[in-house]
Design a protein around this motif. Structure first.
Motif, mmCIF file in Angstrom:
data_model
loop_
_atom_site.group_PDB
_atom_site.id
_atom_site.type_symbol
_atom_site.label_atom_id
_atom_site.label_comp_id
_atom_site.label_asym_id
_atom_site.label_seq_id
_atom_site.Cartn_x
_atom_site.Cartn_y
_atom_site.Cartn_z
ATOM 1 N N LEU A 197 0.858 -1.182 0.000
ATOM 2 C CA LEU A 197 0.000 0.000 0.000
ATOM 3 C C LEU A 197 0.896 1.235 0.000
ATOM 4 O O LEU A 197 1.628 1.480 0.955
ATOM 5 C CB LEU A 197 -0.920 -0.009 1.222
ATOM 6 C CG LEU A 197 -2.028 1.046 1.252
ATOM 7 C CD1 LEU A 197 -2.980 0.870 0.064
ATOM 8 C CD2 LEU A 197 -2.811 0.962 2.564
ATOM 9 N N HIS A 198 0.857 1.993 -1.105
ATOM 10 C CA HIS A 198 1.745 3.141 -1.319
ATOM 11 C C HIS A 198 0.974 4.431 -1.083
ATOM 12 O O HIS A 198 -0.039 4.698 -1.734
ATOM 13 C CB HIS A 198 2.290 3.067 -2.756
ATOM 14 C CG HIS A 198 2.991 4.297 -3.232
ATOM 15 N ND1 HIS A 198 3.180 4.567 -4.580
ATOM 16 C CD2 HIS A 198 3.561 5.343 -2.568
ATOM 17 C CE1 HIS A 198 3.826 5.707 -4.718
ATOM 18 N NE2 HIS A 198 4.050 6.198 -3.520
ATOM 19 N N THR A 199 1.480 5.230 -0.150
ATOM 20 C CA THR A 199 0.875 6.524 0.157
ATOM 21 C C THR A 199 1.994 7.532 0.413
ATOM 22 O O THR A 199 3.162 7.170 0.537
ATOM 23 C CB THR A 199 -0.068 6.412 1.377
ATOM 24 O OG1 THR A 199 -0.607 7.687 1.697
ATOM 25 C CG2 THR A 199 0.680 5.893 2.590
ATOM 26 N N SER A 200 1.641 8.804 0.487
ATOM 27 C CA SER A 200 2.659 9.841 0.705
ATOM 28 C C SER A 200 1.982 11.159 1.051
ATOM 29 O O SER A 200 0.755 11.292 0.994
ATOM 30 C CB SER A 200 3.520 10.039 -0.557
ATOM 31 O OG SER A 200 2.781 10.674 -1.581
ATOM 32 N N VAL A 225 7.172 1.134 6.086
ATOM 33 C CA VAL A 225 8.440 1.767 5.728
ATOM 34 C C VAL A 225 8.125 3.199 5.333
ATOM 35 O O VAL A 225 7.263 3.432 4.477
ATOM 36 C CB VAL A 225 9.138 1.040 4.562
ATOM 37 C CG1 VAL A 225 10.509 1.653 4.293
ATOM 38 C CG2 VAL A 225 9.260 -0.452 4.841
ATOM 39 N N MET A 226 8.802 4.161 5.941
ATOM 40 C CA MET A 226 8.542 5.556 5.595
ATOM 41 C C MET A 226 9.831 6.350 5.557
ATOM 42 O O MET A 226 10.806 6.025 6.250
ATOM 43 C CB MET A 226 7.526 6.195 6.539
ATOM 44 C CG MET A 226 7.866 6.205 8.001
ATOM 45 S SD MET A 226 6.584 7.056 8.967
ATOM 46 C CE MET A 226 5.145 6.068 8.625
ATOM 47 N N VAL A 277 3.957 1.673 2.589
ATOM 48 C CA VAL A 277 5.095 2.561 2.339
ATOM 49 C C VAL A 277 4.591 3.999 2.280
ATOM 50 O O VAL A 277 3.565 4.281 1.655
ATOM 51 C CB VAL A 277 5.867 2.184 1.054
ATOM 52 C CG1 VAL A 277 6.443 0.784 1.162
ATOM 53 C CG2 VAL A 277 5.001 2.298 -0.187
ATOM 54 N N VAL A 278 5.325 4.887 2.952
ATOM 55 C CA VAL A 278 4.957 6.304 3.039
ATOM 56 C C VAL A 278 6.132 7.111 2.497
ATOM 57 O O VAL A 278 7.193 7.165 3.118
ATOM 58 C CB VAL A 278 4.642 6.716 4.493
ATOM 59 C CG1 VAL A 278 4.109 8.147 4.527
ATOM 60 C CG2 VAL A 278 3.645 5.759 5.132
ATOM 61 N N ALA A 279 5.925 7.747 1.335
ATOM 62 C CA ALA A 279 7.040 8.355 0.609
ATOM 63 C C ALA A 279 7.245 9.832 0.943
ATOM 64 O O ALA A 279 7.353 10.680 0.068
ATOM 65 C CB ALA A 279 6.846 8.172 -0.896
ATOM 66 N N VAL A 318 9.018 1.915 -7.860
ATOM 67 C CA VAL A 318 9.463 3.165 -7.238
ATOM 68 C C VAL A 318 8.232 3.884 -6.692
ATOM 69 O O VAL A 318 7.347 4.302 -7.448
ATOM 70 C CB VAL A 318 10.210 4.070 -8.235
ATOM 71 C CG1 VAL A 318 10.687 5.346 -7.537
ATOM 72 C CG2 VAL A 318 11.402 3.330 -8.842
ATOM 73 N N ALA A 319 8.176 4.011 -5.363
ATOM 74 C CA ALA A 319 7.073 4.676 -4.670
ATOM 75 C C ALA A 319 7.482 6.121 -4.406
ATOM 76 O O ALA A 319 8.300 6.386 -3.528
ATOM 77 C CB ALA A 319 6.754 3.952 -3.360
ATOM 78 N N LEU A 320 6.921 7.033 -5.186
ATOM 79 C CA LEU A 320 7.322 8.435 -5.105
ATOM 80 C C LEU A 320 6.405 9.255 -4.216
ATOM 81 O O LEU A 320 5.205 8.993 -4.093
ATOM 82 C CB LEU A 320 7.331 9.058 -6.507
ATOM 83 C CG LEU A 320 8.385 8.560 -7.492
ATOM 84 C CD1 LEU A 320 8.158 9.201 -8.856
ATOM 85 C CD2 LEU A 320 9.793 8.869 -6.983
#
Length: 276
Positions: free
Chosen positions: A4-7, A78-79, A44-46, A211-213
């Protein structure tokens, strides 16, 4: 592996002097529920967890509650720090919270030390590249010219070197906070221009599976493997037409990618009204 990709949470931010804290709390409730209900293997927190280097206590408390809930649910997180965060403040106690499955990557020197998670098909190496301010990290990466492309390129060389020393089947995910060429900005991002150049080519990230931007506030697909999650809430009227989402990424056994957009809650929609 399901990621789960967030930012760009920007906890503590207000919108034209109106607090966004309740809306941010609703988003974090949604994040935790999605991670649980969709059986996510990693969040993941970008970057840009906070809106400023010294966030208000209410924002810190909201962040603390979110981390406790993610840890309690058993979902590794992971951040990285973004350009709005204080890397040193965000990274305090990182060694301690890592025991609970919360992996904070805020030190540029550690960019080639991955978080290793395992699924039925083997290891996945998560490399966290915190926001790299060129003037501050040029000595760390021993580059002659302080520029975004130069320092990110040097960081990725370290990542690829570490990856080359691992088992051939190891899949890789990079978290980065940068303005990548081809992305569309909005009015609510802080300018990171150095020497008149703000963007870096997506090719700088070649050699990894996803690549999680973070940094740009609109969810965008630059290539199949390079994506922006965007901010979970609109932070300027230039984002009126944005669809605020997170990416749910399926990383297959050979590194193949399937991605789905998960809509974020909209506590208060924006509208532009024109007239005389």
């Amino acid at each position: 592996m399901r990621i789960l990709h967030t930012s760009d949470w920007h906890l503590g931010r207000s919108f034209h002097r109106v607090s966004m804290l309740d809306a941010q709390a609703a988003f974090l409730d949604h994040l935790v529920a999605t991670a649980r209900d969709r059986e996510v293997d990693a969040v993941v927190v970008a970057g840009d967890v906070y809106d400023r280097a010294v966030p208000p206590l209410s924002a810190v408390e909201l962040f603390d509650r979110a981390l406790h809930r993610l840890a309690d649910s058993g979902v590794p997180t992971v951040m990285i720090s973004g350009n709005h965060d204080s890397a040193r403040r965000l990274g305090v106690l990182s060694g301690l919270v890592e025991r609970a499955g919360i992996h904070l990557r805020t030190d540029p020197a550690g960019c080639a030390t991955p978080v290793l998670l395992t699924d039925a098909h083997g290891d996945v190496a998560f490399y966290g590249l915190p926001y790299l301010e060129p003037a501050l990290v040029r000595d760390e990466f021993k580059v002659a010219k302080a520029g975004h492309e130069t320092v990110l390129g040097a960081a990725m060389e370290r990542v690829r070197a570490d990856l080359a020393g691992r088992d051939a089947g190891t899949r890789s995910v990079v978290l980065a906070h940068a303005f990548v060429t081809g992305g569309t900005p909005s009015d609510s991002e802080r300018d990171i221009t150095v020497g008149g150049v703000a963007s870096v080519p997506s090719g700088v990230f070649d050699g990894v599976h996803y690549v999680a931007l973070g940094h740009l506030h609109g969810a965008q697909t630059l290539t199949e493997r390079v994506r922006y999650a965007g901010s979970p809430l609109a932070y300027s009227f230039s984002e009126t037409t944005h669809r605020k989402t997170m990416w749910l990424v399926e990383l297959g056994p050979e590194g193949e990618i399937e991605a789905e957009r998960i809509d974020c809650p909209v506590p208060r929609a924006l509208a532009r009204i024109r007239g005389t």
